[in-house]
Design an enzyme around this catalytic site. Structure first.
Site, mmCIF file in Angstrom:
data_model
loop_
_atom_site.group_PDB
_atom_site.id
_atom_site.type_symbol
_atom_site.label_atom_id
_atom_site.label_comp_id
_atom_site.label_asym_id
_atom_site.label_seq_id
_atom_site.Cartn_x
_atom_site.Cartn_y
_atom_site.Cartn_z
ATOM 1 N N GLY A 1 3.127 -13.789 0.214
ATOM 2 C CA GLY A 1 4.434 -13.947 0.840
ATOM 3 C C GLY A 1 4.325 -14.103 2.340
ATOM 4 O O GLY A 1 4.895 -15.010 2.918
ATOM 5 N N GLY B 1 0.121 -8.225 -2.931
ATOM 6 C CA GLY B 1 -1.316 -8.326 -2.762
ATOM 7 C C GLY B 1 -1.873 -7.271 -1.836
ATOM 8 O O GLY B 1 -3.078 -7.223 -1.578
ATOM 9 N N ILE C 1 -5.236 6.681 5.938
ATOM 10 C CA ILE C 1 -5.632 5.532 5.133
ATOM 11 C C ILE C 1 -5.722 5.984 3.679
ATOM 12 O O ILE C 1 -6.580 6.796 3.321
ATOM 13 C CB ILE C 1 -6.970 4.958 5.620
ATOM 14 C CG1 ILE C 1 -6.872 4.532 7.091
ATOM 15 C CG2 ILE C 1 -7.399 3.787 4.751
ATOM 16 C CD1 ILE C 1 -5.806 3.501 7.381
ATOM 17 N N ASN D 1 -6.346 4.129 0.975
ATOM 18 C CA ASN D 1 -7.432 3.490 0.236
ATOM 19 C C ASN D 1 -8.195 2.613 1.229
ATOM 20 O O ASN D 1 -7.683 1.595 1.685
ATOM 21 C CB ASN D 1 -6.876 2.652 -0.912
ATOM 22 C CG ASN D 1 -7.970 2.018 -1.763
ATOM 23 O OD1 ASN D 1 -8.906 1.404 -1.264
ATOM 24 N ND2 ASN D 1 -7.838 2.148 -3.082
ATOM 25 N N THR E 1 -8.638 -1.248 0.143
ATOM 26 C CA THR E 1 -7.477 -2.131 0.264
ATOM 27 C C THR E 1 -7.018 -2.242 1.712
ATOM 28 O O THR E 1 -6.551 -3.301 2.138
ATOM 29 C CB THR E 1 -6.320 -1.642 -0.620
ATOM 30 O OG1 THR E 1 -5.966 -0.300 -0.268
ATOM 31 C CG2 THR E 1 -6.699 -1.700 -2.093
ATOM 32 N N GLN F 1 -6.680 -5.597 3.989
ATOM 33 C CA GLN F 1 -5.506 -5.994 4.770
ATOM 34 C C GLN F 1 -5.900 -6.433 6.183
ATOM 35 O O GLN F 1 -5.422 -7.447 6.687
ATOM 36 C CB GLN F 1 -4.524 -4.831 4.850
ATOM 37 C CG GLN F 1 -3.692 -4.646 3.601
ATOM 38 C CD GLN F 1 -2.744 -5.811 3.404
ATOM 39 O OE1 GLN F 1 -1.764 -5.967 4.125
ATOM 40 N NE2 GLN F 1 -3.048 -6.656 2.440
ATOM 41 N N LYS G 1 0.837 4.779 8.715
ATOM 42 C CA LYS G 1 1.539 4.014 9.743
ATOM 43 C C LYS G 1 1.572 2.513 9.431
ATOM 44 O O LYS G 1 2.237 1.763 10.140
ATOM 45 C CB LYS G 1 0.902 4.236 11.119
ATOM 46 C CG LYS G 1 0.977 5.683 11.586
ATOM 47 C CD LYS G 1 0.843 5.813 13.094
ATOM 48 C CE LYS G 1 -0.527 5.488 13.594
ATOM 49 N NZ LYS G 1 -0.692 5.823 15.036
ATOM 50 N N GLU H 1 0.601 -5.724 9.346
ATOM 51 C CA GLU H 1 0.814 -6.605 10.484
ATOM 52 C C GLU H 1 -0.261 -6.474 11.553
ATOM 53 O O GLU H 1 -0.652 -7.449 12.197
ATOM 54 C CB GLU H 1 2.181 -6.323 11.114
ATOM 55 C CG GLU H 1 3.287 -7.229 10.645
ATOM 56 C CD GLU H 1 3.727 -6.914 9.221
ATOM 57 O OE1 GLU H 1 4.219 -7.821 8.535
ATOM 58 O OE2 GLU H 1 3.582 -5.756 8.798
#
Length: 735
Positions: free
Chosen positions: A234, A462, A626, A628, A631, A635, A697, A701
């Site tokens: 997305g 995702g 965190i 994981n 993942t 990101q 947090k 982005e």
């Protein structure tokens, strides 16, 4: 060691949904089908401004398999969608004859097959009265909006600050339109059942689609179900409910049959938003020893004719550094363009490029190490409120990132580092992304077989939501991950906000935390006066959980299994609801912190050919707790690739005469391929944020922010050329 025996929170567990995805068993909106389902195709405007003077659908209506053609002449009057957390909904389609941008939907054709629908759509004949389109930010005819969301800032005395400055730098920085381009084409299926409708949609926010459709079609929200268990990416394109969704639901209602619409790649460029272009003018003053004394930042970005999407690109200048005198101003210019929308790291992605480039220019003019300048102006407290941060490990990001990268090997003089014939440059950018959390709800159930089922109407685009929530539930209830099922992507589930703004993990995680704690309380209440239970009279503060049991703290033998409690009381299970409420700075006495980070980049440049390659990237990130590491690293890695793409490749090219997007295919719209992706190193620093129970947090982005500036700064270090416009192209680098 098996996955179930690993420490759960922070453990790099594989995605729980991975087997479904790699075997093709995960159903995306495009994968669904119903008996009698028919297919839709769009007709799009071929001018950017004007009116439809005539529209002839006779050939299309007569084409094989065609069931209906809906235009502004035959469409019902539809109300605009509601105000949302992200601003007003885009305008409803097919409401009049006006054309506001190239590619605007002017008709929808429905036929038995997708091929028949596309062919018939090509037969619709549209005549226009063409007007002169507004396509340039500098067009004096364009309407200018000033601070529409009241986000401009002004603190201190700007004139006095610049008067006290020993060194001043000024620059104008530009960024182009970028288009989100998730790999999965966005699609919608609508099926009416009397006065109710089921919608499969490529959305990042099922509840928003439900609420919007309810208002537009005058149907109770309880009569609308939106399903999005899997979404093919997305990057912000699925945050708003776009007009093609409305048209699909409208066509399904008219025909009384299921209708499916899949956007083509060129339609994705005009139908589901884009990062708006911007022009940013920055002026920064500092003392000789590098203390910032004044920042003046103005940003201008584009917006569609009847839309209200807003990205305050200059705002980051007010919150990133300790500076007593700061003014930020943002304006928007209405143009004949498709509606913009959020694209990964909205506003910060553009604004950070300008701010961190200007800071680098200041460091060069001062003769100071760019890292040292940033350290000297670290904001010990929130610059806007003066409150202490709920957490801020940016200093540690600088330290660990510089050490891992080898920043101390940097030779200060531009053009002084080489590897063979190639110029080598080191660049740095500081990064922040504001905190974002909104209310969220979840429901947790524990069944007699010892399994837990937790759900919320979130989406996983995702990012790993299925996985990290499974881990969180397992830890909170003391279960192996194999005994936990987490479900999402259904608007009939408890309310969830959008998967966007790096806020979902926090909002949803805190709601799941509340639901699981309440579920434990339900079990303790059940045995509260049970003479046969070793947990009789125990409260939440007296117990802990492990291996499917609740037991008293420090006394594993004084407890019992969930299954035993349920069996003894003749229950098949217990359920509890939880909700999260965004933390408030005033109540906590501290500024709610978003993510922070430092990006270090090495580039290599062929001075004869102007070829730029990114050789290494080190990202040091303070993302709070965190959940994981695997993942979360993914990101940041994905965000890094997106940042490289923004810096060096992406540019949605609009023809300034017609408004047509000239590169609306993957053959023409440049994005990185494997050969463009360098070695990447990700470091997580800091710890749980104090403002919320779970302490996350967000890392979605912050992975992209800063790459464009760091690369541009590295280019300057390698060549002495200051690049102030994106993307960085070969012609800018030919020496």
């Amino acid at each position: 060691m098996t996955a179930d025996s690993l420490p759960l929170i922070g453990a790099g567990l594989d995605r729980v949904d991975a087997p479904l995805k790699v075997t093709g068993s995960a159903h995306y909106p495009n994968d669904f089908g119903y008996p009698g389902m028919v297919h839709a195709a769009l007709v799009r405007a071929t001018i950017a401004a004007g009116r439809i003077s005539a529209i002839d659908t006779s050939q299309a209506q007569a084409a094989p398999g065609v069931l209906t053609v809906i235009t502004h002449l035959t469409a019902p009057r539809l109300e605009r969608g509601p105000m949302t957390l992200l601003g007003p909904s885009p305008p409803a389609p097919l409401q009049d004859d006006r054309i506001l941008h190239y590619g605007q939907h002017v008709a929808i054709v429905v036929a038995d097959t997708a091929e028949q629908a596309r062919h018939a759509a090509s037969l619709v004949r549209v005549e226009y009265e063409t007007a002169k389109a507004l396509l340039d930010l500098d067009d004096p005819r364009a309407e200018v909006l000033t601070d529409p969301w009241s986000l401009d800032t002004d603190r201190g005395d700007l004139d006095a600050g610049f008067a006290a400055a020993d060194v001043v730098v000024e620059g104008t920085y530009t960024t182009p339109d970028n288009t989100n381009n998730p790999l999965g084409l966005m699609s919608t299926i609508a099926l009416w059942h009397g006065d109710s409708v089921t919608v499969h949609d490529s959305t990042q926010w099922p509840h928003n689609v439900r609420t919007s459709l309810a208002q537009i079609f005058k149907v109770p929200e309880s009569g609308i179900r939106v399903l999005a268990p899997y979404v093919g990416g997305g990057f912000g394109a699925g945050l708003r409910m776009w007009p093609h969704v409305i048209l699909t639901v409208l066509a399904a209602r008219e025909l009384g049959r299921p209708v499916k619409l899949v956007l083509t790649r060129p339609e994705m460029f005009t139908s589901v938003g884009h990062r708006p272009n911007s022009v940013m003018r920055f002026k920064i003053g500092a003392t000789r020893d590098g203390e910032l004394v004044a920042i003046d930042a103005d940003g201008v970005s584009s917006v569609a004719m009847e839309d209200d999407d807003y990205e305050p690109v200059s705002l980051c200048a007010a919150v990133s550094y300790a500076c007593p005198n700061v003014r930020t101003r943002d304006r928007q210019v209405r143009l004949n363009i498709p509606c913009p929308g959020s694209m990964r790291a909205p506003a910060e992605g553009q604004g950070n490029f300008a701010l961190e480039s200007a800071i680098d220019e200041l460091a060069h003019k001062l003769g100071m190490d760019p890292l040292e300048l940033r350290l000297r102006n670290f904001a010990e407290v929130d610059p806007l409120s003066g409150l202490p941060w709920s957490s801020n490990a940016l200093r540690e990001c600088y330290r660990q990132g510089a050490e891992r990268f080898g920043w101390s090997r940097r030779s200060p003089e531009p053009g002084s580092m080489r590897e063979g014939r190639r110029l080598v440059g080191y660049g740095l950018a500081a990064v922040s992304y504001p905190a974002y959390q909104v209310p969220c709800q979840a429901r947790a159930s524990l069944h007699r077989d010892g399994s837990a089922f937790v759900r919320s109407a979130a989406t996983d685009i995702g990012t790993g939501t299925y996985t990290v929530m499974t881990q969180l539930v397992a830890e909170l209830l003391g279960l192996p991950t194999s005994r936990v099922r987490f479900d999402l992507g259904d608007s009939d589930m408890p309310y969830s906000p959008q998967a966007g703004g790096s806020g979902l993990t926090g909002a949803l995680g805190n709601a799941v935390h509340a639901a699981c704690r309440r579920l434990l309380r339900e079990f303790l209440d059940l045995v509260g006066d049970d003479a046969d239970s070793p947990l009789r009279g125990a409260g939440l503060g007296d117990v802990t959980v492990s291996e499917g049991c609740i037991h008293r703290i420090g006394a594993p033998d004084q407890g019992e299994a969930y299954t035993d409690i349920l069996a003894r009381h003749g229950l098949e299970g217990l359920s509890a609801d939880g909700r999260s409420i965004p933390p408030q700075s005033e109540e906590l006495g501290m500024a709610i912190a978003g993510a922070f980070g430092a990006k270090f980049v090495e580039v290599r440049i062929d001075p004869d050919l102007g070829l730029l390659r990114v050789a290494r990237v080190v990202s040091a990130i303070d993302g709070g707790r965190i959940l994981n590491e695997k993942t979360a690293t993914s990101q940041i890695t994905g965000g890094t690739v997106g940042g490289i793409s923004q810096a060096m490749f992406e540019d949605t090219a609009t023809d300034r005469e017609t408004g047509r997007i000239a590169n609306a295919t993957f053959g023409d719209y440049l994005i990185p391929v494997n050969a463009d992706v360098p070695d990447m190193d990700v470091i997580f620093v800091g710890g749980p944020d104090r403002a919320t129970p779970v302490g996350t947090k967000g890392v979605g982005e912050v992975g992209l922010v800063g790459l464009a500036a760091a690369i541009a700064n590295a280019v300057h270090h390698a060549t002495g050329r200051r690049i102030r416009s994106l993307p960085i192209t070969i012609d800018q680098l030919l020496l």
